[in-house]
Design an enzyme around this catalytic site. Structure first.
Site, short mmCIF file in Angstrom:
data_model
loop_
_atom_site.label_atom_id
_atom_site.label_comp_id
_atom_site.label_asym_id
_atom_site.label_seq_id
_atom_site.Cartn_x
_atom_site.Cartn_y
_atom_site.Cartn_z
N HIS A 41 -4.81 -51.46 35.43
CA HIS A 41 -4.26 -50.19 35.54
C HIS A 41 -6.01 -49.58 36.20
CE1 HIS A 41 -0.75 -48.63 33.97
NE2 HIS A 41 -0.73 -49.99 33.58
N ASP A 89 -0.97 -55.69 31.55
CA ASP A 89 -2.08 -54.89 32.13
C ASP A 89 -3.36 -55.73 31.97
OD1 ASP A 89 -3.57 -51.72 31.17
OD2 ASP A 89 -3.51 -52.84 33.09
N SER A 183 -10.84 -48.35 28.96
CA SER A 183 -9.80 -49.48 29.40
C SER A 183 -10.60 -50.76 30.16
CB SER A 183 -9.03 -48.83 30.29
OG SER A 183 -8.36 -47.72 29.93
N1 LIG Z 1 -6.85 -44.37 22.82
C1 LIG Z 1 -6.20 -44.91 23.86
C2 LIG Z 1 -6.77 -45.00 25.28
C3 LIG Z 1 -7.54 -45.90 25.72
C4 LIG Z 1 -8.04 -46.01 27.00
C5 LIG Z 1 -7.91 -44.81 27.73
C6 LIG Z 1 -7.32 -43.89 27.24
N2 LIG Z 1 -7.16 -42.65 28.02
C7 LIG Z 1 -7.23 -42.41 29.31
O1 LIG Z 1 -7.60 -43.31 30.05
C8 LIG Z 1 -7.28 -40.96 29.77
C9 LIG Z 1 -7.43 -40.06 28.97
C10 LIG Z 1 -7.16 -38.74 29.60
C11 LIG Z 1 -6.93 -38.47 30.80
C12 LIG Z 1 -6.70 -39.42 31.61
N3 LIG Z 1 -6.60 -39.72 33.20
C13 LIG Z 1 -6.59 -40.86 33.22
C14 LIG Z 1 -6.34 -41.30 34.81
N4 LIG Z 1 -6.35 -42.74 34.90
O2 LIG Z 1 -6.26 -40.68 35.57
C15 LIG Z 1 -6.68 -41.89 32.26
C16 LIG Z 1 -6.89 -40.88 31.21
C17 LIG Z 1 -6.77 -43.68 26.04
#
Ligand SMILES: NCc1cccc(NC(=O)c2cccc3[nH]c(C(N)=O)cc23)c1
Length: 232
Positions: A41, A89, A183
């Site tokens: 991702h 992923d 991530s």
């Molecule tokens: N606790 C679980 C967990 C683990 C890793 C990452 C995330 N939360 C995001 O990654 C995230 C969060 C808010 C807006 C967002 N916009 C985007 C995006 N790619 O546009 C990602 C996000 C949550």
């Protein structure tokens, strides 16, 4: 990382920061001298550009003895990964050259035995992801300890409602949690990488949405295959 603490500098020498134009985008970790594992991702908003991989870092901005930015020769998202769900992923990145291993740059072994980590096992996750709900991004690596929760609990109707496959695992997300930018980082249990952080529902710090990880053991053969077949 929400409500964790600043990691002890360079005590997680396997941690990688995946960057675009000098900006941290995702975590990752060194699984071999020329290979980093992360999450597929993470390539969603990169518009086909290759990452650069920062190794040996604690601070993203300050000069540090073994900090070095590596070019990426090729990126291999798992063929089953897609933007509509969290399946498969995983992303393998081949560095342009073998990383120079030292006290601050080291490979982290990953779990090859396909068996669930027991619920309540306390594991550790680290990253340069956001550290509060305002989206503050840290300069230094943060870490947090989180207990594993069973797939049955994680799949409860009021949580991830049956979407957690046997290739995924969960940790409790009450207050302390992973968040945007974490991530791709490793979930480390007893010194072994068991999972890779996936954004899942993208929610952070809400106990109703446990953190989700791609379990690594089920993908050991894919990982070995890609590393073996890419040009040496
Ligand atoms: N606790 C679980 C967990 C683990 C890793 C990452 C995330 N939360 C995001 O990654 C995230 C969060 C808010 C807006 C967002 N916009 C985007 C995006 N790619 O546009 C990602 C996000 C949550």
């Amino acid at each position: 990382i929400l409500r964790g603490s600043v990691a002890r500098p360079h005590l997680k020498p396997y941690m990688a920061s995946l960057q675009l134009d000098g900006q941290h985008v995702c975590g990752g970790f060194l699984i071999a001298e020329q290979w980093v594992l992360s999450a597929a991702h993470c390539t969603e908003e990169t518009d086909g550009k290759l990452f650069q991989v920062l190794l040996g870092a604690h601070s993203l901005t300050e000069p540090e003895p073994h900090k070095r930015l590596y070019q990426v020769r090729a990126q291999f998202p798992h063929p089953g990964s897609n933007i509509h769900n969290n399946k498969d992923d995983l992303l393998l990145l081949q560095l342009e050259e073998k990383a120079e291993l030292n006290a601050d740059v080291r490979v982290l072994p990953f779990q090859r035995e396909d068996r669930d980590v027991a619920a309540d096992t306390v594991c550790e996750v680290a990253g340069w992801g956001t550290i509060d709900h305002s989206g503050t991004r840290p300069d230094k690596l943060h870490q947090v300890e989180r207990p594993v929760i069973s797939r049955d609990v994680c799949n409860h109707r009021t949580r991830h409602d049956g979407t957690i496959t046997q290739n995924m695992m969960c940790t409790d997300s009450r207050r302390k949690d992973t968040c945007k930018g974490d991530s791709g980082g490793p979930l480390v249990c007893d010194g072994v990488a068991e999972g890779v952080v996936t954004a899942g529902s993208r929610v952070c710090g809400n106990y109703k949405k446990p953190a989700i990880y791609t379990r690594i053991a089920p993908y050991a053969a894919w990982i070995d295959g890609v590393m073996a077949s890419a040009d040496g």
